[in-house]
Motif scaffolding. Sequence first.
Motif, PDB file in Angstrom:
ATOM      1  N   ASP A 207       3.246   6.442  -5.530  1.00 30.17           N
ATOM      2  CA  ASP A 207       2.806   6.767  -6.887  1.00 30.17           C
ATOM      3  C   ASP A 207       1.903   7.988  -6.888  1.00 30.17           C
ATOM      4  N   LYS A 208       1.003   8.059  -5.898  1.00 35.45           N
ATOM      5  CA  LYS A 208       0.096   9.201  -5.793  1.00 35.45           C
ATOM      6  C   LYS A 208       0.861  10.485  -5.481  1.00 35.45           C
TER       7      LYS A 208
ATOM      8  N   HIS B 135      -0.409   1.549 -14.832  1.00 33.13           N
ATOM      9  CA  HIS B 135       0.525   1.643 -13.705  1.00 33.13           C
ATOM     10  C   HIS B 135       1.450   2.856 -13.816  1.00 33.13           C
TER      11      HIS B 135
ATOM     12  N   HIS C  32       0.821  -1.214   0.000  1.00 32.97           N
ATOM     13  CA  HIS C  32       0.000   0.000   0.000  1.00 32.97           C
ATOM     14  C   HIS C  32       0.859   1.269   0.000  1.00 32.97           C
TER      15      HIS C  32
ATOM     16  N   ARG D 231       1.706   2.347  -3.516  1.00 37.84           N
ATOM     17  CA  ARG D 231       0.623   3.083  -4.178  1.00 37.84           C
ATOM     18  C   ARG D 231       0.602   4.538  -3.715  1.00 37.84           C
TER      19      ARG D 231
END
Length: 316
Positions: free
Chosen positions: A74-75, A139, A68, A71
């Motif tokens: 990435d954000k 992705h 998590h 992710r």
Amino acid sequence: MIQTESIQVAQAVAHYGSFTVAAQHLHKVPSAISYTVRKLEEQLDVQLFVRDSKRVALTPAGEHFLKHAGRLLDKVRQLEDSTRQVALGYERELRIAIDNVVNQGVMYDLIRDFNAAFSTTRLVVNGEIYIGCWDALFHQRCQLAIGAPQTVPEIIPGQSRFDFRSMGLLEWELVMSPDHPLTQAEAPLTADQLRDYLTITIEDSARYFRPGENWLDDNPSVLVVPNFRNAIECAIQGIGVTTLPRHFAHYYLDRGLLVGRAIHGVPWNTTCHVAWNDEVRGPALEWCLDWLGDSERLNQCWLTYDRVAQPEFHIP
């Protein structure tokens, strides 16, 4: 508050399975890596890694955290890019994935014109194969994909951030060397007739999505190569049979280097797409979409054989 650097350090340790190796790749001393991970574990009040004398491995909690946390990183990167885009008025970087199935030579026209229009935007062009295009787009390894296949992963259409347009008809040829035994078989061929011969396929570049299906892979004897250039050379040398987009095959068929045979009862990918992330649609991406044009122009530029220009896959 968890620092992004701490997450990146933990990712490196998990990837290499070693504090020492992670330190080498991050250009830090091992004690600094160990300290960062220990402070992160104290902050979370959980053990992220099991340590022994040979290897460092993630605990179940560590696996959950990094899955998590990746992710979230990435954000954060997306937020950084979009904020710079708002401040500058254009993208700092644009990443384009180009599938192996399209005319690669057009890419150079796109690059030249793009650099003239956006000299301060860093352009990154990568090659992808089949579902790998959708994988890269979803992705966030690219913002624009050219030649993404008609097989769209189920997770894509349900998300409003992605959009795509057809590139029109994509035609294929089953090809082989002139002296291949199948050139003497009665036409049209069937998939069963290919089972006694080596077939040449191209490996899907998908990293996370399930790779696409290739009917040639069902044969008992299969050679997997990285691109159409290698598949063409193998076919010319009589190593096996393969399928080529017609805009690549024409050159070799016209010169007698390869022979095409009709085949019935097999599934062809009859179109492909230009796809993009609408959520990050800034001036540079908008310019690219305008430059690429509608489906008719896309088909003429990227999926049509040019009998005047020598194709980029010509093998002397």
